[in-house]
Every structure is written in C-alpha cells, then in structure tokens.
Write a protein that holds these residues in place. Structure first.
Motif, mmCIF file in Angstrom:
data_model
loop_
_atom_site.group_PDB
_atom_site.id
_atom_site.type_symbol
_atom_site.label_atom_id
_atom_site.label_comp_id
_atom_site.label_asym_id
_atom_site.label_seq_id
_atom_site.Cartn_x
_atom_site.Cartn_y
_atom_site.Cartn_z
ATOM 1 N N GLY A 17 0.526 -1.219 -0.034
ATOM 2 C CA GLY A 17 0.071 0.089 -0.402
ATOM 3 C C GLY A 17 1.609 1.080 0.192
ATOM 4 N N TRP A 18 2.070 1.265 0.079
ATOM 5 C CA TRP A 18 2.962 2.521 -0.030
ATOM 6 C C TRP A 18 2.885 2.949 -1.443
ATOM 7 C CZ3 TRP A 18 7.499 -0.838 1.546
ATOM 8 C CH2 TRP A 18 7.015 -0.883 3.801
ATOM 9 N N VAL A 19 3.262 2.186 -2.747
ATOM 10 C CA VAL A 19 2.223 2.874 -4.171
ATOM 11 C C VAL A 19 0.881 2.047 -4.628
ATOM 12 C CG1 VAL A 19 3.733 2.613 -6.583
ATOM 13 C CG2 VAL A 19 4.624 2.911 -4.194
ATOM 14 N N GLU A 20 -0.202 3.414 -5.508
ATOM 15 C CA GLU A 20 -0.950 3.263 -6.325
ATOM 16 C C GLU A 20 -0.481 2.754 -7.255
ATOM 17 O OE1 GLU A 20 -3.308 6.736 -6.534
ATOM 18 O OE2 GLU A 20 -3.640 6.468 -4.248
ATOM 19 N N ALA A 21 -1.245 1.030 -7.760
ATOM 20 C CA ALA A 21 -0.024 0.846 -9.116
ATOM 21 C C ALA A 21 -0.658 1.583 -10.301
ATOM 22 C CB ALA A 21 -1.284 -0.677 -8.943
ATOM 23 N N GLU A 22 -1.774 2.760 -10.688
ATOM 24 C CA GLU A 22 -2.736 3.120 -11.330
ATOM 25 C C GLU A 22 -0.957 4.234 -11.894
ATOM 26 O OE1 GLU A 22 -4.457 5.384 -8.358
ATOM 27 O OE2 GLU A 22 -3.901 2.821 -8.628
ATOM 28 N N PRO A 108 11.201 5.231 -4.420
ATOM 29 C CA PRO A 108 9.979 6.283 -3.867
ATOM 30 C C PRO A 108 9.269 5.131 -3.241
ATOM 31 C CG PRO A 108 9.428 5.835 -5.792
ATOM 32 C CD PRO A 108 10.855 5.107 -5.512
ATOM 33 N N THR A 109 9.533 4.005 -2.680
ATOM 34 C CA THR A 109 8.647 2.794 -2.520
ATOM 35 C C THR A 109 8.080 3.029 -1.019
ATOM 36 O OG1 THR A 109 10.520 1.056 -2.439
ATOM 37 C CG2 THR A 109 9.038 1.099 -4.694
ATOM 38 N N PHE A 110 8.821 2.452 -0.372
ATOM 39 C CA PHE A 110 9.844 3.107 0.907
ATOM 40 C C PHE A 110 9.534 4.310 1.976
ATOM 41 C CE2 PHE A 110 12.358 2.690 5.679
ATOM 42 C CZ PHE A 110 10.586 1.168 5.769
ATOM 43 N N SER A 111 10.396 5.117 1.385
ATOM 44 C CA SER A 111 10.393 6.351 1.770
ATOM 45 C C SER A 111 10.520 7.031 0.738
ATOM 46 C CB SER A 111 11.618 6.283 2.528
ATOM 47 O OG SER A 111 13.385 5.876 1.647
ATOM 48 N N ASP A 112 10.652 9.027 1.394
ATOM 49 C CA ASP A 112 11.114 9.613 0.168
ATOM 50 C C ASP A 112 12.044 10.225 -0.136
ATOM 51 O OD1 ASP A 112 7.883 9.867 -0.216
ATOM 52 O OD2 ASP A 112 8.107 11.004 1.434
ATOM 53 N N GLU A 113 13.258 9.940 0.896
ATOM 54 C CA GLU A 113 14.405 9.873 0.981
ATOM 55 C C GLU A 113 15.417 9.492 1.796
ATOM 56 O OE1 GLU A 113 17.901 14.221 1.917
ATOM 57 O OE2 GLU A 113 15.155 14.049 1.945
ATOM 58 N N ILE A 114 16.437 8.971 1.190
ATOM 59 C CA ILE A 114 17.266 7.711 2.204
ATOM 60 C C ILE A 114 19.184 9.083 1.641
ATOM 61 C CG2 ILE A 114 18.107 6.237 0.415
ATOM 62 C CD1 ILE A 114 18.076 4.066 1.324
ATOM 63 N N LEU A 115 19.747 8.599 2.462
ATOM 64 C CA LEU A 115 21.066 8.768 2.405
ATOM 65 C C LEU A 115 22.014 8.145 2.845
ATOM 66 C CD1 LEU A 115 19.424 11.677 3.481
ATOM 67 C CD2 LEU A 115 21.423 13.050 3.266
ATOM 68 N N PHE A 230 16.962 6.814 6.417
ATOM 69 C CA PHE A 230 14.786 6.695 5.634
ATOM 70 C C PHE A 230 14.329 7.949 6.190
ATOM 71 C CE2 PHE A 230 16.803 2.799 6.183
ATOM 72 C CZ PHE A 230 16.853 2.108 4.727
ATOM 73 N N LEU A 231 13.564 9.346 5.006
ATOM 74 C CA LEU A 231 12.979 9.973 5.688
ATOM 75 C C LEU A 231 11.692 9.677 4.414
ATOM 76 C CD1 LEU A 231 15.830 12.839 5.264
ATOM 77 C CD2 LEU A 231 14.888 11.369 7.775
ATOM 78 N N ARG A 232 10.532 10.465 5.155
ATOM 79 C CA ARG A 232 9.700 10.352 4.063
ATOM 80 C C ARG A 232 9.067 12.122 4.900
ATOM 81 N NH1 ARG A 232 5.515 5.397 5.452
ATOM 82 N NH2 ARG A 232 6.561 3.647 4.460
ATOM 83 N N GLY A 238 3.638 8.541 8.602
ATOM 84 C CA GLY A 238 5.103 8.217 8.984
ATOM 85 C C GLY A 238 5.930 6.634 9.052
ATOM 86 N N PHE A 239 6.500 6.946 9.278
ATOM 87 C CA PHE A 239 6.796 5.063 9.197
ATOM 88 C C PHE A 239 5.809 4.927 10.776
ATOM 89 C CE2 PHE A 239 10.548 6.977 7.489
ATOM 90 C CZ PHE A 239 10.268 5.574 6.488
ATOM 91 N N GLU A 240 5.355 3.042 10.323
ATOM 92 C CA GLU A 240 5.385 2.332 11.796
ATOM 93 C C GLU A 240 5.815 1.813 12.235
ATOM 94 O OE1 GLU A 240 1.444 0.451 10.310
ATOM 95 O OE2 GLU A 240 1.145 2.150 9.544
ATOM 96 N N PRO A 241 6.273 1.087 13.340
ATOM 97 C CA PRO A 241 7.253 -0.728 13.911
ATOM 98 C C PRO A 241 7.205 -1.225 13.327
ATOM 99 C CG PRO A 241 5.177 0.690 15.403
ATOM 100 C CD PRO A 241 4.687 0.898 14.652
ATOM 101 N N ASN A 242 5.999 -1.469 12.527
ATOM 102 C CA ASN A 242 6.730 -2.816 11.605
ATOM 103 C C ASN A 242 7.867 -2.414 10.473
ATOM 104 O OD1 ASN A 242 5.937 -4.995 11.681
ATOM 105 N ND2 ASN A 242 3.782 -4.850 10.768
ATOM 106 N N ASP A 243 8.416 -0.848 10.628
ATOM 107 C CA ASP A 243 8.953 -0.308 9.287
ATOM 108 C C ASP A 243 10.359 -1.096 9.999
ATOM 109 O OD1 ASP A 243 6.748 0.257 7.501
ATOM 110 O OD2 ASP A 243 6.354 2.360 8.811
#
Length: 658
Positions: A17-22, A108-115, A230-232, A238-243
């Motif tokens: 559910g992080w990315v919409e298929a369309e 962009p699937t999990f986060s919007d920015e990564i360093l 990892f940044l959103r 926001g991130f959840e504990p599962n993340d």
C-alpha cells in the motif's frame, strides 16, 4: 535482470500500500496513507521473544523514555517487499552497486529520501576499529513534489536535494556513536536520535517531524561500517513499528554485502599487487632499441592471471624480448608465472639460442608439477646486424609495424605450449629494419567471448595502421602513445583475461658506429688493441677518451689473452655512450678483489671499476664477454676546449711544436 528486480520491488510495495498501482507506469508515487493490513497482531509475548532489547541496542519509543515493543509478525505483503528489496540489494558486487541497490529499493517505494554513509576508508580484514572514525556520504536519493500543473500530489526525483554533511566524524561518547553502537534502527523523534541525525547530516538538512525519520546503523560481521537515514515527507504517512523490521533487514543485507565486497576487493588488490611485484619495476634502456610496456589485470570476475613480459639485456648490445601467459586464473597461475620468469631470466643470461631457452623452460615447467602450462614468445634483437631471432611456444604471433605504416603479422612457427613436453621448438631469423616497431602481446588483447583470436589480430593491425597514418609515412608513432592507443580496441566485454603488452622500437646501430677486430692471443695483443682503439676514436672525433680507453682496453685484453686459446674479439660501439666489449673462450668470469701490497697483479678490475661508468661480465655458451662503458664528452665542452687551444696558439705563434 535489474529491471525485473525493480519491478518486483514496485509490485511488492503496491501490495503493501506504499505505492498506488495506477502510478507505477509513470515512475511517480502518489502521497497516500498506508493500508490497514500492515497493523501488527497483538501478541506482546511473541513480540518480546523475537525482538528483545538490551542496554546496548534499545528500541526507542516516541518519547524516547522506554523501549518500544515491536510487532512479531509482519504481514505477508511486507515480507514480499523485503524479499524483493533484499534481492535487489544483494545483486551488487561492489560497495557502490550495493548502495545503489539499497537506494533504488527504498525510494520512492518505502521512503521519500535516503542518505547512505560509509566509513572512509572502509575497514578490511582483521583491522581493529579506531575512534574517532569518519563517515562519508556515498549516495543520496530524494523525491519532491511535482511542479507540473495538475500533478501537485505526485512525487518526482529531486535533482537538487538539500545539503548534508559530506564527511561526519563519529566521536566516542557522542550521540551518533551511541546510536551506531546500538545496532538496531531507531525512529528519529527521540532527543538522542535527533541529536545523532544532526551530527550526521548537519543542521542545514531539514528533518520531518513525527515518525518520519529512521536512523539505521550498517553493521558488518565485526564492526559498524556506516549508517543509512530513511526520511518521509510530512504529507506522507509516518513510519510504523513494522517499518523498523524492514529497515533492519535492508540494513543488515546492505552491511553484510558491503563487508564481503570490501574483503573481496582487499584480497583482489593483494593478488594484483603480488602479480605486479613479479613484473619488471621498469624496463632497461638497451642500446639501439626503445621499449614500452603495459599490463592490465582481468575484470573483477577473474582478476588474477599469469601474464608477464620482460626485457633482458644480453652480451653484444643485444636484448631479449619476452611475453608469456600461464594458463588459468588463480594464485597458482601467478606463482607459476613468477617461477617461469625467474627461470627464463637465468636461461637468457647463459646466452642460449631462443629455441634452447624454450626447451629448458619446458623442462622446468614439467618439474613444477602437472598442468603447469604456459605460452611464451622469446625474441632476441641484435641492433648491429638489424636482425631478430624469434622462437614461439604456442603464443599469438608478433606484429611488426613498419616505418611506412604497414602492419605485418610475422610468420613464426607456432610451437607447442610450455609444459607439454617432448616437443622441439624452432627459431626463425627475420629482418628488423630501423624505425620499425615490434609488438608482443598476450591473447587477452585480441581474444574474448565476443571475438576469436584472428579477428582480434586483424583489428589490432587495423588500429596500428590507422595510428601510423596519423603520424605520417616518414615518422614512427610515439611508443607510449601507441601502447595506449592499442588498448583502446578493448570493448566493455573484452576484459575476460589479463593483458601484457611489450612494444620495441628498433633504432639499431649504424655500421659506421661499430668497430670490430679479432686478436691473436699473444703477448702483443694488448698493444695492437690499444692502437686499433686509438685509430677508431680518431675517426669518431673522440680523442679526449683515448687515454682512458687505452688503459682500460689494455687491462681487459691482458686478462683475456692470459686464459684464451682461440682468438679474442674486440668491439667498440658508439651510441649515447662508448661501449667496449672483449670476448674470449674462457668461461671463468673475472671477479674484482682487493690486492695485497705484495701482489704483482689483481688491480686491473679495480682500475676498470674506477674509470668506467659501468662495467660487467657475462658468460656465453662458448666463453664470456667483459664490457665497459664511458660517457661521451659533451659538445659544448669540446668546443670550449678547441677554442681555448686556438686562442693559445694564436697568442704564441712560435710555440706550435717541432
């Protein structure tokens, strides 16, 4: 392969559910909330069992006051994403590829920015960690809101991300050091985590509020090797504990991959260094020929090989040119190469014919063990006669680039590889005209998975002729530039084998610069040698060297006559130095020793050592040659001397001599 793995990551992200298929086909991600199937099961006991915390690696809660109980059972959709992302990360074979895989799997699937930061330099082997150490930003990727009308809610790659520290020092006792020591990823909402992120990224990099930042240590098998952030965006959930589970898995796979790649690179570098130490540090500068060489290791999938080259000065101003290739790619191949090269240098020093050198080298390869096979090309160039003698042991044929620009593949008997045993080797003598260039190479230059040997040889000839045409028919291309141009024929898939290249430009020695005599081994031989040398120096306008040359020739010829039974040879060569060679049929080499006060002899070589620029003795198959060199007087000095003598004569016309 990478496209399929990227699609798998995207598909798994859609299921979570992080990315919409369309939006997948547009390579954009629409800001939205995570789906409800990511909610963890309420099983505190299992959570505590699977995700224990310790004093060194606590999982912080939102207020940073207590450990956060993590969910024990991620949803199948999340596990599918983690599997696809892990495969994407694990596909890399060097640190940069692994970091790229982590970034592409996360944004962009999990986060919007990564360093991603890695230690600089990366530790290797059993190197003990030191403090403080430095983290260097290796890669960053970020998404931003689209500026296209009607697509304000879509995210596109940001080509100008916010500034972050390029280098960050991790100080003992600091907030960043404490988080990295904890091993587990943490949310960035606690005071300690935000302080650590400030140390890592700097104050100029914006940090979103809430659970929209995760700091993950990258820990290899023995030590922390970096960190990932990892940044959103605030508009995204926001991130959840599962993340934290997702980040922990990605960080672990990334760190282990980088650790293995670093260890592999270190081992490969050691092998490369070992192989290079068995190659010549520099080429000699023999008379009448100029030399240049290149060595390229194989690609990373092969790396170590057994190719080598060599140039060995021989008596009579000759030089042996050698290129060889031990079959196989291993440490054994490199070791065998070193043994064969040492053996060949010893055989060359005996001044054996080329075919005899290969014969004895073949015997030595068989003594080293089974399947110790190699190909080898051995050529001896004589700058006085302008001839070259070549023997081949299963090696690709040499190429001669003539002064006019024509590339000729020399017809040399192919022979069997070294190590086969029970075969004869043939030698052929060919012309080596002045200005021509001989090219010896290994099969890695002309053969690959994409082309056969003869196709590669034809391409090499075409490249040589094209380079020569750029220079013109009356000039030879510069030797170093020619070697570089030759290597340009290699394509992206042509590094399956290592490459050794040796180029020799034949200048030769003009007959007018050579004087050669035979001396009968009798008491009058030294006197005749002095007279002949004096006459030759007068012809060459080198009278300034007469006294030194007569003294040195007298000492060397006297020693030769004492032990010789057949005529003694005397040869003078004028090049950039004056070289004198005295040969006789006695195999015993002269040795310099300290004479006692009561000795009548034993001082001849001491005189030679003091007056000559260089001297030496070489054993031949039929005797030995003793040689010495003297520097030529510079022209300005000679002109000043002649001018001074002329002025002195003009000032005293009555003192012109008897």
């Amino acid at each position: 392969m990478l496209d399929r793995e990227h699609d798998a990551v995207q598909s798994a992200a859609e299921d979570v559910g992080w990315v919409e298929a369309e939006t997948r086909s547009k390579s954009r991600i629409v800001v939205g909330e995570a789906t409800s199937d990511r909610n963890p099961p309420d099983d505190a006991e299992d959570s505590a069992e699977l995700f224990r915390t310790t004093s060194h690696n606590p999982s912080a809660s939102k207020d940073g006051s207590a450990p956060l109980a993590l969910p024990a059972y991620p949803s199948p959709n999340i596990m599918s994403f983690v599997g696809a992302a892990t495969r994407r990360v694990s596909r890399g074979i060097d640190p940069d590829e692994i970091v790229l895989g982590l970034c592409r799997a996360s944004v962009p699937t999990f986060s919007d920015e990564i360093l991603v930061y890695l230690r600089d330099p990366l530790p290797g082997g059993d190197e003990r960690p030191v403090a403080p150490f430095v983290l260097r930003l290796r890669r960053t990727e970020r998404m931003k809101a689209s500026e296209m009308p009607g697509e304000e809610h879509a995210l596109v790659p940001d080509s100008d991300p916010p500034l972050a520290f390029e280098l960050s020092e991790v100080r003992s006792g600091g907030a960043l050091a404490e988080v990295l020591r904890g091993v587990r990823p943490v949310f960035g909402d606690s005071a300690a985590a935000r302080e650590a992120l400030g140390e890592l990224l700097g104050t100029d990099h914006p940090l979103p509020g809430g659970l929209r930042a995760i700091l993950a240590p990258l820990r290899g098998r023995r030590r922390v090797i970096g960190a990932a952030v990892f940044l959103r965006r605030p508009e995204r959930a926001g991130f959840e504990p599962n993340d934290l589970l997702v980040v922990a898995q990605l960080a672990t796979q990334t760190a282990i991959g980088i650790d293995k790649a670093s260890l592999y690179d270190q081992g490969a570098d050691l092998v490369d260094e070992l192989q290079r130490t068995m190659l010549p540090d520099s080429l000699p500068q023999p008379t009448g020929v100029r030399l240049a060489s290149r060595y390229l290791p194989a690609g990373k999938t092969v790396r170590v090989g057994g190719d080598w080259y060599d140039a060995i000065p021989l008596p009579g101003s000759r030089v042996a040119l050698v290129v060889g290739d031990v079959m196989g790619h291993s440490m054994t191949s490199a070791g065998t190469m070193g043994q064969l090269r040492t053996t060949l240098q010893t055989l060359a020093g005996l001044d054996l014919p080329p075919q005899e050198v290969l014969h004895h080298l073949d015997e030595q390869a068989q003594r080293l063990g089974e399947n110790r096979m190699a190909t080898c090309m051995y050529a001896v160039y004589d700058p006085v006669s302008h001839r070259i003698t070549v023997a081949n042991a299963g090696h690709p044929p040499p190429i001669l680039l003539h002064l006019g620009g024509r590339a000729e593949v020399l017809r040399v008997p192919p022979g069997a590889p070294i190590g086969v045993g029970g075969v004869d080797f043939e030698a052929v003598e060919l012309d080596a005209p002045a200005g021509a260039t001989l090219l010896l190479y290994t099969d890695g230059l002309v053969e690959s998975r994409l082309r056969d040997v003869w196709t590669g040889i034809e391409e090499l000839c075409e490249r040589l002729e094209a380079t020569a045409q750029l220079i013109g028919p009356d000039h030879s291309p510069p030797l170093e530039a020619l070697c570089d141009d030759v290597l340009d024929i290699l394509g992206p898939g042509d590094r399956d084998d290592d490459i050794a290249l040796l180029a020799a430009r034949f200048d030769g020695i003009a007959p007018s610069d050579v004087a050669h005599w035979f001396l009968t081994p009798e008491d009058t031989a030294p006197m005749r040698a002095r007279r002949l040398a004096r006459e030759a120096l007068a012809r060459w306008d080198l009278e300034e060297l007469t006294d030194s040359v007569e003294l040195l020739i007298s000492e060397v010829v006297t020693n030769a006559v004492r032990y010789a039974e057949r005529p003694v040879t005397l040869r003078l060569l004028r090049t950039d130095v004056l070289r004198c060679e005295v040969g006789d049929d006695s195999p015993q080499l002269p040795r310099q020793r300290r004479a006692r006060d009561t000795d009548e002899g034993g001082r001849g070589l001491l005189v030679v050592n003091r007056l000559a620029r260089r001297w030496g003795a070489t054993r031949l198959s039929g005797g030995k040659v003793v040689w010495f060199e003297l520097g030529l007087p510079s022209k300005p000095t000679r002109l000043i001397t002649e001018a001074g003598e002329h002025l002195a004569t003009s000032a005293n016309p009555d003192d012109q001599g008897d």
